[in-house]
Enzyme design. Structure first.
Site, PDB file in Angstrom:
ATOM      1  N   TYR A  20       0.939  -1.274   0.090  1.00  0.00           N
ATOM      2  CA  TYR A  20       0.157  -0.348  -0.229  1.00  0.00           C
ATOM      3  C   TYR A  20       1.188   1.220   0.258  1.00  0.00           C
ATOM      4  CZ  TYR A  20      -4.179  -2.608   1.461  1.00  0.00           C
ATOM      5  OH  TYR A  20      -5.148  -4.149   0.916  1.00  0.00           O
ATOM      6  N   ASN A  22      -7.392 -12.902  -2.115  1.00  0.00           N
ATOM      7  CA  ASN A  22      -8.622 -12.565  -2.892  1.00  0.00           C
ATOM      8  C   ASN A  22      -8.296 -14.167  -3.754  1.00  0.00           C
ATOM      9  OD1 ASN A  22      -8.945  -9.857  -3.544  1.00  0.00           O
ATOM     10  ND2 ASN A  22      -6.685  -9.764  -3.035  1.00  0.00           N
ATOM     11  N   TRP A  71     -13.374  -6.216   1.223  1.00  0.00           N
ATOM     12  CA  TRP A  71     -12.540  -5.190   0.665  1.00  0.00           C
ATOM     13  C   TRP A  71     -13.310  -4.515  -0.292  1.00  0.00           C
ATOM     14  CZ3 TRP A  71     -11.035  -4.951  -3.957  1.00  0.00           C
ATOM     15  CH2 TRP A  71     -10.166  -6.062  -4.915  1.00  0.00           C
ATOM     16  N   LEU A  77     -18.337  -0.769  -1.025  1.00  0.00           N
ATOM     17  CA  LEU A  77     -18.704  -0.022  -1.936  1.00  0.00           C
ATOM     18  C   LEU A  77     -19.222   0.637  -2.881  1.00  0.00           C
ATOM     19  CD1 LEU A  77     -18.803   2.827   0.809  1.00  0.00           C
ATOM     20  CD2 LEU A  77     -20.528   1.264   0.919  1.00  0.00           C
ATOM     21  N   GLY A 109     -16.068   0.257  -5.160  1.00  0.00           N
ATOM     22  CA  GLY A 109     -15.235   0.918  -5.054  1.00  0.00           C
ATOM     23  C   GLY A 109     -15.824   3.153  -5.892  1.00  0.00           C
ATOM     24  N   GLY A 110     -17.223   3.104  -5.936  1.00  0.00           N
ATOM     25  CA  GLY A 110     -17.088   4.459  -4.840  1.00  0.00           C
ATOM     26  C   GLY A 110     -18.472   5.038  -6.629  1.00  0.00           C
ATOM     27  N   ASP A 142     -21.482   6.490 -11.572  1.00  0.00           N
ATOM     28  CA  ASP A 142     -21.825   5.793 -12.381  1.00  0.00           C
ATOM     29  C   ASP A 142     -23.275   5.507 -13.213  1.00  0.00           C
ATOM     30  OD1 ASP A 142     -19.377   6.095 -12.048  1.00  0.00           O
ATOM     31  OD2 ASP A 142     -18.483   4.604 -12.132  1.00  0.00           O
ATOM     32  N   SER A 146     -12.242   3.986   4.263  1.00  0.00           N
ATOM     33  CA  SER A 146     -12.612   6.060   4.507  1.00  0.00           C
ATOM     34  C   SER A 146     -11.458   6.224   5.745  1.00  0.00           C
ATOM     35  CB  SER A 146     -13.800   6.461   4.247  1.00  0.00           C
ATOM     36  OG  SER A 146     -13.799   7.873   5.105  1.00  0.00           O
ATOM     37  N   GLY A 147     -10.844   7.798   5.800  1.00  0.00           N
ATOM     38  CA  GLY A 147     -10.039   7.905   6.645  1.00  0.00           C
ATOM     39  C   GLY A 147     -10.856   8.976   7.400  1.00  0.00           C
TER      40      GLY A 147
END
Lengths: 298, 298, 298
Positions: C54, C160, C210, C213, C215-216, C221, C263-264
């Site tokens: 990361y 994964n 993971w 959501l 990926g937003g 979209d 989220s941070g």
């Protein structure tokens, strides 16, 4: 030449296997075949791969002529053959449709025919050639048990089987299936992700691999240009040939995969056998995978 | 009529099963149904297949009227029903979305409702109708255990389940799931290669099969012309009908698959049941597969 | 906050996990991170998810600065990290190709580097980041055994992985793999039907999730309009936010899935953690699935 233990203290193969799929196209007489087998033995290649269906049911007999000519060869090699595919050809005048047969009596008779054609007293390994939607696992097991008890076949395996079909057949046997012969090459990479090799590694079953060079298309077809360029660059870096890099791609996959060499040209055989001395880095291997698939791993 | 042992000394089905999916379309009164069941019994068909959801939650009650009229029938038949699907219809006024429910209390209540509608004291077998992404295996097991302890359901199974979902649910039970009811026909052949039938054969679970004639499209749709022609030619060779050949295709697959007959016409039922006397050769079977898929096996 | 038992009496996680994938984008100094971790702890979020890769191999060191500043935090949290992915970036000047490395020595060295960067004496859990076609299960097991014996890593898992690769690696270990971290969201629904979650539920392995959501993209979209509208309507009915509904979709799936909050922003973290109090009905859940896939369940 490395050897691969398929059954502890009972059966081992040379890491590279000589395939005789196309023997009938090689224009070899019995004496030529004897010489070819001997040249393979000098390289350490002891394992020979056959099938009743090869050469439209004529390949085994041709190889058998060589063994008759040089009977001493039999004890220096492992003889693997396969049964179960039928298709319309001169030797099968009653067959109108490509199909499989894995009935008990059919398997026993096919193995006995292979013994006669190959001029051997036993097969080291008999494989079921294709996963058959009509496979009755008990019927296949019964054939294996009969052939084993009669000393006609020492060990058994499968070819092109899925993990589920392998597990099914194994569940009916109290001896292990010793291999699954699969199509494995840089050209077709689905098998790397479909779970079949995971299953074999889990159960310590050593795969044989056919068409490791991808059927030859990689050497000229436009669709393989990226792979060819990538393998070519690695070949140049390594002082190796393109087919050695393709073979090394297969040899790098865990699980002691045993590639089958399809060529009848001893120089090409020697070149391909020498792939064993090539060690691809992980970066080289993944660059081949990326070139073959057209996208990076995530 | 052959019988299939689902649980040794505890449960057997007739090889051909009578389905009541479309009972509510057959315009039968209770007396007609009694007669139809009796005619089936004369053919040896003892197993009857139901589901709460059939006929928009009205099929079971209609069959139940017949059992009330002829209570002696109950002991001559096996009653299989299913639960877990909900969809918007008159009987489910609160349902707005097709969905599944396999909560413990829901299953227990659904089974009890089936008993009442069908007018029986127990089900021979209750199936979970569809694989549910929200299935909590412990919750389903709890429902099964309760229904079994209460004598309301003797045995349990599933329908349309994958091998992984079957294994999951089985892992929570100390009695065997007795069947998996799957769509199996010459029209849809993916199931021959996806490993599910391998898994069932491995664990000696006998599948039931629905839509064995492929939903009828094979009799007229252009896309099935090759299959229809091939089946027609075999039918002519065998002195059989087209639907008998399609049924024989399913019966030829190993594992003692039990086809569900969907027709309410006793003549068609008789014809389909007679498929059991047809023995397809491997060449005939593979020619049907080739016609269905449009390509030969490798 | 619910807790999930991963290993009885040995390891539990908070049901919601704080992810630090994007930590290096959050413009936080060490003191900000300390405060953020503490605010998470006030919500009951004790589990923190990291990976060497990361932030292009910089995320762990940044988090480590916070732990150096507030050493008391270490014992209040679980630290999960991952290894095995390499890609071209400043910290990996020798890497030219995205690839994986799961050799014994590489894993051991990577874990030791993670300890140093994160400024911790042990990892609670180390995950193999990606299923690697070159994974030699014995080599990975050897690394795990060494790290465990040295007290450097308490528990191990994967990320994964398919069921077959999980089973392969587990077969080489006499301690359990404690989790499989998977992409699970209403946006991508294949995982609901591919058998992997069935396998994990069967073996009582609790998944981490993971990109819950999606990926937003679901927020704007066009392709997700139906899903967005459906989730929006349920949000309105429930007095919840859109992201809470999407998170509740994941939480509804059986098996105690532990979503990773990406989220941070502590307000968004609080909102997402509060999804735990939302209980979707089966009809709501299936309407989301139907909207996501564009068709009803059968």
């Amino acid at each position: 030449m490395q050897r691969v233990e398929l059954v502890n203290n009972e059966l081992s193969f040379s890491r590279m296997v000589q395939g005789y799929w196309r023997l009938t196209d090689w224009n070899m007489h019995a004496q030529d075949i004897v010489r070819f087998v001997e040249q393979g033995l000098e390289l350490g290649i002891t394992t020979t791969d056959h099938a009743d269906v090869y050469g439209a049911f004529t390949q085994e007999a041709l190889f058998g002529q060589a063994l008759k000519l040089a009977p001493g060869l039999r004890d220096k090699i492992e003889v693997v053959s396969k049964c179960g595919i039928l298709f319309p050809c001169d030797k099968q005048p009653d067959v109108r449709v490509v199909h499989y047969n894995n009935d008990t009596d059919y398997i026993v008779a096919a193995a006995e025919r292979s013994l006669k054609e190959l001029a051997v007293e036993y097969l080291d390994v008999l494989l079921i050639h294709r996963p058959d939607p009509l496979m009755d696992a008990d019927a296949v097991a019964e054939a294996f048990i009969r052939l084993r008890a009669a000393g006609k076949v020492k060990h058994f395996g499968v070819s092109n089987f899925s993990a589920s079909k392998f597990a099914l057949l194994q569940s009916r046997l109290d001896f292990p299936l010793v291999t699954n012969q699969l199509e494995i090459s840089a050209v077709h990479t689905d098998y790397l992700f479909d779970g079949n090799l995971d299953f074999l590694q889990q159960h310590s079953v050593k795969p044989m691999a056919w068409s490791c060079l991808g059927g030859g298309g990689v050497f000229h077809d436009f669709q393989y240009k990226a792979l060819r360029d990538c393998a070519g660059a690695i070949a140049e870096e390594s002082g190796a040939s393109l087919d050695q890099i393709l073979m090394a791609f297969v040899l790098s996959i865990p699980g002691q995969i045993m590639p089958i060499i399809g060529s009848g040209n001893i120089d090409r055989v020697r070149t391909q056998a020498a792939s064993l001395s090539i060690s691809l880095t992980r970066q080289q291997w993944f660059s081949l995978l990326e070139a073959a698939r057209g996208y990076k791993v995530p």
